[in-house]
Design a protein around this motif. Structure first.
Motif, mmCIF file in Angstrom:
data_model
loop_
_atom_site.group_PDB
_atom_site.id
_atom_site.type_symbol
_atom_site.label_atom_id
_atom_site.label_comp_id
_atom_site.label_asym_id
_atom_site.label_seq_id
_atom_site.Cartn_x
_atom_site.Cartn_y
_atom_site.Cartn_z
ATOM 1 N N ALA A 1 -5.686 -3.805 -9.709
ATOM 2 C CA ALA A 1 -4.645 -4.273 -10.638
ATOM 3 C C ALA A 1 -4.157 -5.661 -10.229
ATOM 4 O O ALA A 1 -3.953 -6.531 -11.083
ATOM 5 N N GLY A 2 -3.987 -5.879 -8.935
ATOM 6 C CA GLY A 2 -3.574 -7.187 -8.445
ATOM 7 C C GLY A 2 -4.602 -8.256 -8.759
ATOM 8 O O GLY A 2 -4.258 -9.356 -9.193
ATOM 9 N N TYR A 3 -5.875 -7.941 -8.559
ATOM 10 C CA TYR A 3 -6.955 -8.881 -8.846
ATOM 11 C C TYR A 3 -6.931 -9.282 -10.325
ATOM 12 O O TYR A 3 -7.018 -10.457 -10.668
ATOM 13 N N PHE A 4 -6.796 -8.311 -11.192
ATOM 14 C CA PHE A 4 -6.817 -8.626 -12.617
ATOM 15 C C PHE A 4 -5.599 -9.437 -13.039
ATOM 16 O O PHE A 4 -5.693 -10.249 -13.947
ATOM 17 N N ARG A 5 -4.478 -9.294 -12.340
ATOM 18 C CA ARG A 5 -3.321 -10.154 -12.613
ATOM 19 C C ARG A 5 -3.618 -11.592 -12.205
ATOM 20 O O ARG A 5 -3.090 -12.532 -12.786
ATOM 21 N N LEU A 6 -4.481 -11.769 -11.201
ATOM 22 C CA LEU A 6 -4.847 -13.115 -10.748
ATOM 23 C C LEU A 6 -5.766 -13.831 -11.723
ATOM 24 O O LEU A 6 -5.712 -15.052 -11.857
ATOM 25 N N VAL A 7 -6.631 -13.100 -12.394
ATOM 26 C CA VAL A 7 -7.674 -13.751 -13.193
ATOM 27 C C VAL A 7 -7.441 -13.671 -14.708
ATOM 28 O O VAL A 7 -8.111 -14.386 -15.449
ATOM 29 N N GLU A 8 -6.524 -12.852 -15.162
ATOM 30 C CA GLU A 8 -6.268 -12.734 -16.597
ATOM 31 C C GLU A 8 -5.105 -13.622 -17.018
ATOM 32 O O GLU A 8 -4.167 -13.825 -16.250
ATOM 33 N N GLU A 9 -5.171 -14.123 -18.212
ATOM 34 C CA GLU A 9 -4.084 -14.912 -18.797
ATOM 35 C C GLU A 9 -3.132 -13.971 -19.502
ATOM 36 O O GLU A 9 -3.272 -13.702 -20.686
ATOM 37 N N LEU B 1 0.827 -1.204 0.000
ATOM 38 C CA LEU B 1 0.000 0.000 0.000
ATOM 39 C C LEU B 1 0.861 1.254 0.000
ATOM 40 O O LEU B 1 1.931 1.284 0.616
ATOM 41 N N ARG B 2 0.403 2.280 -0.652
ATOM 42 C CA ARG B 2 1.088 3.581 -0.620
ATOM 43 C C ARG B 2 0.872 4.241 0.737
ATOM 44 O O ARG B 2 1.735 4.905 1.274
ATOM 45 N N TYR B 3 -0.331 4.049 1.305
ATOM 46 C CA TYR B 3 -0.700 4.630 2.597
ATOM 47 C C TYR B 3 -1.072 3.500 3.543
ATOM 48 O O TYR B 3 -1.899 2.659 3.197
ATOM 49 N N LYS B 4 -0.500 3.479 4.737
ATOM 50 C CA LYS B 4 -0.870 2.458 5.713
ATOM 51 C C LYS B 4 -2.361 2.570 6.010
ATOM 52 O O LYS B 4 -2.937 3.652 5.981
ATOM 53 N N ALA B 5 -2.979 1.422 6.275
ATOM 54 C CA ALA B 5 -4.421 1.381 6.517
ATOM 55 C C ALA B 5 -4.725 0.375 7.617
ATOM 56 O O ALA B 5 -3.957 -0.561 7.848
ATOM 57 N N SER B 6 -5.856 0.569 8.275
ATOM 58 C CA SER B 6 -6.270 -0.320 9.360
ATOM 59 C C SER B 6 -7.242 -1.368 8.824
ATOM 60 O O SER B 6 -8.266 -1.033 8.228
ATOM 61 N N ALA C 1 -12.412 2.379 3.419
ATOM 62 C CA ALA C 1 -11.606 3.452 4.009
ATOM 63 C C ALA C 1 -10.248 3.615 3.325
ATOM 64 O O ALA C 1 -9.540 4.583 3.590
ATOM 65 N N LEU C 2 -9.902 2.700 2.430
ATOM 66 C CA LEU C 2 -8.628 2.798 1.701
ATOM 67 C C LEU C 2 -8.576 4.062 0.856
ATOM 68 O O LEU C 2 -9.599 4.531 0.346
ATOM 69 N N LYS C 3 -7.373 4.573 0.681
ATOM 70 C CA LYS C 3 -7.168 5.654 -0.286
ATOM 71 C C LYS C 3 -7.391 5.072 -1.676
ATOM 72 O O LYS C 3 -7.136 3.897 -1.936
ATOM 73 N N LEU C 4 -7.880 5.887 -2.587
ATOM 74 C CA LEU C 4 -8.218 5.422 -3.934
ATOM 75 C C LEU C 4 -7.009 4.819 -4.651
ATOM 76 O O LEU C 4 -7.133 3.798 -5.339
ATOM 77 N N LYS C 5 -5.839 5.404 -4.475
ATOM 78 C CA LYS C 5 -4.632 4.871 -5.123
ATOM 79 C C LYS C 5 -4.401 3.425 -4.711
ATOM 80 O O LYS C 5 -4.072 2.566 -5.531
ATOM 81 N N ASP C 6 -4.588 3.124 -3.418
ATOM 82 C CA ASP C 6 -4.373 1.768 -2.934
ATOM 83 C C ASP C 6 -5.478 0.821 -3.403
ATOM 84 O O ASP C 6 -5.219 -0.340 -3.702
ATOM 85 N N TYR C 7 -6.709 1.308 -3.496
ATOM 86 C CA TYR C 7 -7.784 0.468 -4.030
ATOM 87 C C TYR C 7 -7.494 0.127 -5.488
ATOM 88 O O TYR C 7 -7.696 -1.013 -5.926
ATOM 89 N N ASN C 8 -6.987 1.091 -6.234
ATOM 90 C CA ASN C 8 -6.620 0.839 -7.633
ATOM 91 C C ASN C 8 -5.525 -0.221 -7.724
ATOM 92 O O ASN C 8 -5.519 -1.042 -8.652
ATOM 93 N N ARG C 9 -4.609 -0.228 -6.769
ATOM 94 C CA ARG C 9 -3.565 -1.252 -6.741
ATOM 95 C C ARG C 9 -4.179 -2.634 -6.501
ATOM 96 O O ARG C 9 -3.763 -3.619 -7.109
ATOM 97 N N LEU C 10 -5.166 -2.706 -5.604
ATOM 98 C CA LEU C 10 -5.843 -3.981 -5.366
ATOM 99 C C LEU C 10 -6.536 -4.465 -6.636
ATOM 100 O O LEU C 10 -6.500 -5.651 -6.965
#
Length: 101
Positions: A90-98, A23-28, A79-88
């Motif tokens: 991107a990670g999800y799409f790396r998991l499901v795309e060939e 994450l770019r910003y720490k989150a709880s 509650a995540l910052k949008l930048k960090d949600y966008n990272r999630l």
């Protein structure tokens, strides 16, 4: 013919079981302050359950699925910052795309 695969950004670690997003910003999450989240790969059953619960609302489906794959509460995820949600995302799409086809 040379096979070209997309390199992962420094904040994304892809493994056999899932992805770890720095994450770019720490989150709880669940009362713990974190700087990384690990998302496991979804099953068809989990995807279909999220789709059913969302009743056609794609944003709700994604939130429900991410909460399940990360084992976190929806309020924490929202509650995540949008930048960090966008990272999630991107990670999800790396998991499901060939990406190596």
């Amino acid at each position: 013919m040379t096979l070209v695969t997309q390199a992962s950004p420094a904040w994304l670690a892809v493994t056999e079981e899932g992805v770890t997003v720095t994450l770019r910003y720490k989150a709880s999450f669940n009362g713990v302050l974190v700087d990384k989240l690990t998302m496991r790969a979804p099953s068809v059953k989990e995807f279909n359950a999220a789709k059913l619960i969302a009743a056609g609302d794609m944003e709700k489906m994604e939130l429900h699925l991410f909460c399940s794959l990360l084992s976190v509460a929806e309020a924490d995820l929202l509650a995540l910052k949008l930048k960090d949600y966008n990272r999630l995302q991107a990670g999800y799409f790396r998991l499901v795309e060939e990406d190596d086809v």
